[in-house]
Motif scaffolding. Structure first.
Motif, short mmCIF file in Angstrom:
data_model
loop_
_atom_site.label_atom_id
_atom_site.label_comp_id
_atom_site.label_asym_id
_atom_site.label_seq_id
_atom_site.Cartn_x
_atom_site.Cartn_y
_atom_site.Cartn_z
N MET A 144 0.84 -1.18 0.00
CA MET A 144 0.00 0.00 0.00
C MET A 144 0.89 1.24 0.00
N GLU A 145 0.60 2.14 -0.90
CA GLU A 145 1.34 3.39 -0.99
C GLU A 145 0.42 4.51 -0.50
N ILE A 146 0.87 5.23 0.51
CA ILE A 146 0.07 6.32 1.07
C ILE A 146 0.78 7.63 0.79
N ARG A 147 0.07 8.55 0.13
CA ARG A 147 0.63 9.86 -0.18
C ARG A 147 -0.11 10.92 0.62
N GLY A 148 0.63 11.87 1.18
CA GLY A 148 0.02 13.02 1.84
C GLY A 148 -0.38 12.83 3.29
N ARG A 149 -0.03 11.73 3.90
CA ARG A 149 -0.47 11.44 5.27
C ARG A 149 -0.04 12.52 6.27
N ARG A 150 1.08 13.14 6.04
CA ARG A 150 1.60 14.14 6.97
C ARG A 150 0.74 15.39 7.05
N ASP A 151 -0.16 15.58 6.09
CA ASP A 151 -0.96 16.80 6.01
C ASP A 151 -2.28 16.74 6.78
N ILE A 152 -2.52 15.68 7.53
CA ILE A 152 -3.81 15.54 8.20
C ILE A 152 -3.80 16.36 9.49
N PRO A 153 -4.68 17.35 9.59
CA PRO A 153 -4.69 18.19 10.80
C PRO A 153 -5.37 17.48 11.98
N PRO A 154 -5.08 17.92 13.20
CA PRO A 154 -5.76 17.34 14.35
C PRO A 154 -7.21 17.82 14.42
N GLY A 159 -1.32 -7.31 -4.99
CA GLY A 159 -2.02 -6.08 -5.36
C GLY A 159 -1.25 -4.84 -4.94
N HIS A 160 -1.57 -3.73 -5.59
CA HIS A 160 -0.95 -2.45 -5.24
C HIS A 160 -2.06 -1.41 -5.10
N ILE A 161 -2.17 -0.86 -3.90
CA ILE A 161 -3.19 0.15 -3.61
C ILE A 161 -2.49 1.48 -3.37
N VAL A 162 -3.03 2.53 -3.96
CA VAL A 162 -2.52 3.88 -3.72
C VAL A 162 -3.62 4.67 -3.04
N ILE A 163 -3.28 5.31 -1.93
CA ILE A 163 -4.21 6.20 -1.23
C ILE A 163 -3.57 7.58 -1.21
N HIS A 164 -4.23 8.52 -1.86
CA HIS A 164 -3.70 9.89 -1.97
C HIS A 164 -4.57 10.81 -1.11
N ILE A 165 -3.97 11.32 -0.07
CA ILE A 165 -4.68 12.18 0.88
C ILE A 165 -4.41 13.63 0.48
N GLY A 166 -5.48 14.36 0.22
CA GLY A 166 -5.35 15.74 -0.24
C GLY A 166 -5.22 16.74 0.89
N GLU A 167 -5.23 17.99 0.50
CA GLU A 167 -5.16 19.09 1.47
C GLU A 167 -6.55 19.33 2.06
N PRO A 168 -6.66 19.45 3.37
CA PRO A 168 -7.96 19.76 3.96
C PRO A 168 -8.40 21.17 3.56
N PHE A 169 -9.70 21.36 3.47
CA PHE A 169 -10.24 22.67 3.12
C PHE A 169 -11.57 22.87 3.85
N ARG A 170 -12.01 24.11 3.91
CA ARG A 170 -13.29 24.46 4.54
C ARG A 170 -14.21 25.08 3.51
N LEU A 171 -15.48 24.94 3.77
CA LEU A 171 -16.50 25.57 2.93
C LEU A 171 -17.04 26.78 3.67
#
Length: 195
Positions: A1-11, A140-152
């Motif tokens: 499993m490849e995880i991209r962007g995990r460091r960007d998850i806010p508390p 298998g190869h799974i990619v999970i791409h975590i984006g930048e959090p945003f507000r509406l």
């Protein structure tokens, strides 16, 4: 499993919105998140053999697949977010048959506007062929791409319906930007060339 962007998850509380292309999506997303999450899951899953004990680990909030969000489901999601929890939802309301994004239900836009918490877009691919890979002895190869959090912007009662549609579109476009072009489906027009 490849995880991209995990460091960007806010508390703090988050509404996690993810595409849905395979049965392995919920456990894969659970694994990718650094903290526990709750899921909004189709109520009919509790009627399938062997699934209820597994669902109790990550899907305590049930939604009717045919009718969308009920007042009870909305209340449960909002209460979980008010407690500071992270709630994941698959806006398309089920697994895509061709692994491409399909039209999302507007419930995700309404929840996001009503809750006022950051939205975390997540895209994944590879889960649509995972079980087939295993059946044929392939890894298998799974990619999970975590984006930048945003507000509406806050919910405006005078524009509720219009704003809900706009919010849903924005959420799905953010997911589309994280996906390779072949997976963007009906939201392909959200992404400019080169993105």
């Amino acid at each position: 499993m490849e995880i991209r962007g995990r460091r960007d998850i806010p508390p703090g509380p988050l509404l996690i919105a993810c595409n849905h292309i395979g049965d392995a999506d919920p456990p894969a997303l659970l694994h990718a998140m650094p903290e526990p999450i709750e899921y909004v899951a189709a109520a009919d899953l509790w009627e399938r053999p062997l699934l209820p004990p597994l669902l109790s680990f990550y899907a305590p909030i049930r939604v009717r697949r045919d009718g969308g969000l009920t007042l009870d489901t909305i209340r449960q999601v909002l209460e979980a977010l008010e407690r500071g929890e992270r709630v994941a939802i698959f806006p398309e309301g089920g697994i895509s048959d061709d692994a491409q994004l399909r039209e999302a239900r507007e419930g995700v836009g309404y929840l996001a506007l009503k809750a006022g918490v950051p939205i975390l877009p997540v895209a994944m691919w590879g889960t649509e062929r995972l079980f087939d890979d295993w059946r044929h002895g392939r890894r298998g190869h799974i990619v999970i791409h975590i984006g930048e959090p945003f507000r509406l912007p806050p919910l405006d009662p005078a524009r509720r319906r219009e704003q809900r549609a706009e919010a849903t579109q924005r959420i799905m476009c953010e997911i589309a930007r994280l996906l390779p072009p072949a997976y963007r489906g009906v939201y392909a027009n959200c992404v400019s060339e080169g993105e």
